[in-house]
Design a protein around this motif. Structure first.
Motif, PDB file in Angstrom:
ATOM      1  N   ARG A  29       7.589 -43.605   1.601  1.00 50.17           N
ATOM      2  CA  ARG A  29       6.593 -42.652   2.077  1.00 50.17           C
ATOM      3  C   ARG A  29       5.528 -42.348   1.032  1.00 50.17           C
ATOM      4  O   ARG A  29       4.350 -42.279   1.347  1.00 50.17           O
ATOM      5  N   LEU A  30       5.934 -42.167  -0.214  1.00 46.83           N
ATOM      6  CA  LEU A  30       4.983 -41.823  -1.270  1.00 46.83           C
ATOM      7  C   LEU A  30       4.385 -43.045  -1.949  1.00 46.83           C
ATOM      8  O   LEU A  30       3.521 -42.913  -2.817  1.00 46.83           O
ATOM      9  N   ARG A  31       4.869 -44.238  -1.573  1.00 43.45           N
ATOM     10  CA  ARG A  31       4.394 -45.506  -2.150  1.00 43.45           C
ATOM     11  C   ARG A  31       4.538 -45.526  -3.672  1.00 43.45           C
ATOM     12  O   ARG A  31       3.633 -45.908  -4.394  1.00 43.45           O
ATOM     13  N   LEU A  32       5.689 -45.083  -4.116  1.00 41.42           N
ATOM     14  CA  LEU A  32       6.009 -45.113  -5.537  1.00 41.42           C
ATOM     15  C   LEU A  32       6.909 -46.301  -5.819  1.00 41.42           C
ATOM     16  O   LEU A  32       7.670 -46.738  -4.956  1.00 41.42           O
ATOM     17  N   SER A  33       6.825 -46.809  -7.021  1.00 43.93           N
ATOM     18  CA  SER A  33       7.688 -47.929  -7.376  1.00 43.93           C
ATOM     19  C   SER A  33       9.113 -47.421  -7.582  1.00 43.93           C
ATOM     20  O   SER A  33       9.321 -46.250  -7.903  1.00 43.93           O
ATOM     21  N   PRO A  34      10.107 -48.277  -7.395  1.00 40.73           N
ATOM     22  CA  PRO A  34      11.488 -47.860  -7.649  1.00 40.73           C
ATOM     23  C   PRO A  34      11.687 -47.399  -9.098  1.00 40.73           C
ATOM     24  O   PRO A  34      12.495 -46.511  -9.360  1.00 40.73           O
ATOM     25  N   ALA A  35      10.928 -47.977 -10.023  1.00 38.24           N
ATOM     26  CA  ALA A  35      11.038 -47.560 -11.426  1.00 38.24           C
ATOM     27  C   ALA A  35      10.557 -46.120 -11.607  1.00 38.24           C
ATOM     28  O   ALA A  35      11.153 -45.356 -12.370  1.00 38.24           O
ATOM     29  N   GLN A  36       9.490 -45.728 -10.919  1.00 36.98           N
ATOM     30  CA  GLN A  36       8.998 -44.360 -11.017  1.00 36.98           C
ATOM     31  C   GLN A  36      10.008 -43.375 -10.447  1.00 36.98           C
ATOM     32  O   GLN A  36      10.254 -42.315 -11.021  1.00 36.98           O
ATOM     33  N   VAL A  37      10.595 -43.730  -9.308  1.00 38.96           N
ATOM     34  CA  VAL A  37      11.599 -42.852  -8.694  1.00 38.96           C
ATOM     35  C   VAL A  37      12.823 -42.757  -9.595  1.00 38.96           C
ATOM     36  O   VAL A  37      13.342 -41.660  -9.843  1.00 38.96           O
ATOM     37  N   ALA A  38      13.295 -43.891 -10.111  1.00 42.09           N
ATOM     38  CA  ALA A  38      14.483 -43.894 -10.970  1.00 42.09           C
ATOM     39  C   ALA A  38      14.236 -43.116 -12.263  1.00 42.09           C
ATOM     40  O   ALA A  38      15.109 -42.375 -12.724  1.00 42.09           O
ATOM     41  N   TYR A  39      13.042 -43.263 -12.849  1.00 41.33           N
ATOM     42  CA  TYR A  39      12.715 -42.536 -14.073  1.00 41.33           C
ATOM     43  C   TYR A  39      12.753 -41.029 -13.839  1.00 41.33           C
ATOM     44  O   TYR A  39      13.339 -40.280 -14.616  1.00 41.33           O
ATOM     45  N   THR A  40      12.124 -40.588 -12.757  1.00 40.17           N
ATOM     46  CA  THR A  40      12.064 -39.154 -12.468  1.00 40.17           C
ATOM     47  C   THR A  40      13.440 -38.608 -12.139  1.00 40.17           C
ATOM     48  O   THR A  40      13.808 -37.516 -12.592  1.00 40.17           O
ATOM     49  N   VAL A  41      14.219 -39.360 -11.374  1.00 40.17           N
ATOM     50  CA  VAL A  41      15.566 -38.909 -11.018  1.00 40.17           C
ATOM     51  C   VAL A  41      16.440 -38.796 -12.259  1.00 40.17           C
ATOM     52  O   VAL A  41      17.169 -37.808 -12.433  1.00 40.17           O
ATOM     53  N   SER A  42      16.368 -39.778 -13.145  1.00 42.30           N
ATOM     54  CA  SER A  42      17.192 -39.707 -14.357  1.00 42.30           C
ATOM     55  C   SER A  42      16.737 -38.576 -15.271  1.00 42.30           C
ATOM     56  O   SER A  42      17.558 -37.910 -15.896  1.00 42.30           O
ATOM     57  N   LYS A  43      15.435 -38.334 -15.337  1.00 40.27           N
ATOM     58  CA  LYS A  43      14.911 -37.239 -16.163  1.00 40.27           C
ATOM     59  C   LYS A  43      15.349 -35.882 -15.619  1.00 40.27           C
ATOM     60  O   LYS A  43      15.755 -35.004 -16.381  1.00 40.27           O
ATOM     61  N   LEU A  44      15.284 -35.717 -14.300  1.00 36.67           N
ATOM     62  CA  LEU A  44      15.656 -34.439 -13.707  1.00 36.67           C
ATOM     63  C   LEU A  44      17.167 -34.224 -13.681  1.00 36.67           C
ATOM     64  O   LEU A  44      17.635 -33.088 -13.783  1.00 36.67           O
ATOM     65  N   SER A  45      17.924 -35.296 -13.531  1.00 32.93           N
ATOM     66  CA  SER A  45      19.379 -35.134 -13.525  1.00 32.93           C
ATOM     67  C   SER A  45      19.920 -34.901 -14.932  1.00 32.93           C
ATOM     68  O   SER A  45      20.973 -34.287 -15.099  1.00 32.93           O
ATOM     69  N   ALA A  46      19.202 -35.360 -15.955  1.00 38.82           N
ATOM     70  CA  ALA A  46      19.644 -35.149 -17.337  1.00 38.82           C
ATOM     71  C   ALA A  46      19.604 -33.670 -17.714  1.00 38.82           C
ATOM     72  O   ALA A  46      20.457 -33.204 -18.476  1.00 38.82           O
ATOM     73  N   ASN A  47      18.627 -32.930 -17.180  1.00 40.65           N
ATOM     74  CA  ASN A  47      18.577 -31.504 -17.511  1.00 40.65           C
ATOM     75  C   ASN A  47      19.224 -30.621 -16.442  1.00 40.65           C
ATOM     76  O   ASN A  47      19.123 -29.409 -16.506  1.00 40.65           O
ATOM     77  N   GLY A  48      19.877 -31.239 -15.459  1.00 37.08           N
ATOM     78  CA  GLY A  48      20.635 -30.478 -14.466  1.00 37.08           C
ATOM     79  C   GLY A  48      19.815 -29.916 -13.327  1.00 37.08           C
ATOM     80  O   GLY A  48      20.294 -29.054 -12.589  1.00 37.08           O
ATOM     81  N   SER A  49      18.594 -30.392 -13.140  1.00 36.60           N
ATOM     82  CA  SER A  49      17.748 -29.872 -12.068  1.00 36.60           C
ATOM     83  C   SER A  49      18.080 -30.465 -10.709  1.00 36.60           C
ATOM     84  O   SER A  49      17.842 -29.824  -9.691  1.00 36.60           O
ATOM     85  N   ILE A  50      18.606 -31.701 -10.691  1.00 41.01           N
ATOM     86  CA  ILE A  50      18.993 -32.316  -9.423  1.00 41.01           C
ATOM     87  C   ILE A  50      20.384 -32.902  -9.561  1.00 41.01           C
ATOM     88  O   ILE A  50      20.877 -33.142 -10.661  1.00 41.01           O
ATOM     89  N   GLU A  51      20.986 -33.106  -8.406  1.00 40.89           N
ATOM     90  CA  GLU A  51      22.242 -33.847  -8.365  1.00 40.89           C
ATOM     91  C   GLU A  51      22.033 -35.067  -7.487  1.00 40.89           C
ATOM     92  O   GLU A  51      21.304 -35.033  -6.505  1.00 40.89           O
ATOM     93  N   VAL A  52      22.658 -36.163  -7.874  1.00 44.67           N
ATOM     94  CA  VAL A  52      22.451 -37.447  -7.211  1.00 44.67           C
ATOM     95  C   VAL A  52      23.775 -37.934  -6.656  1.00 44.67           C
ATOM     96  O   VAL A  52      24.810 -37.850  -7.315  1.00 44.67           O
TER      97      VAL A  52
END
Length: 114
Positions: A29-52
């Protein structure tokens, strides 16, 4: 707090969704690369903001509070370093002032009849 535009879009989508959000649909939907999504998810999960969970993610309660607390810095940032150019020197215009192009840059042969 430095957040790129694609991180901002992902955080907004996760915040809008109250439950689990499919990361692949975010990629589509957002036309983002899988690398951009993975980078953001790993960054946010590292500080406890999201759960995956597999390919799904959601904001934690701590993450929701963080987004609410920092919403001005996240979504109303007016810094646009990509918009500045050292090659263009723009002068400001007053409201209602007519725009006149630089006469040196006009092709005068265009207006001559042949």
């Amino acid at each position: 707090m430095s957040v790129s535009s694609f991180e901002r879009e992902i955080i907004l989508e996760l915040f809008k969704c109250q439950n689990w959000f499919d990361l692949y649909s975010m990629h589509e939907r957002l036309r983002l690369s899988p690398a951009q999504v993975a980078y953001t998810v790993s960054k946010l999960s590292a500080n406890g903001s999201i759960e995956v969970d597999g390919t799904k993610a959601r904001l934690t309660e701590q993450g929701r509070l963080w987004v609410l607390k920092n919403r001005r810095a996240l979504f109303l940032d007016v810094k646009r370093p990509w918009a500045d150019s050292k090659f263009v020197s723009e002068q400001g215009f007053e409201a209602g002032q007519p725009y006149l192009p630089r006469l040196k840059s006009i092709d005068r042969t265009y207006f001559r009849k042949n």
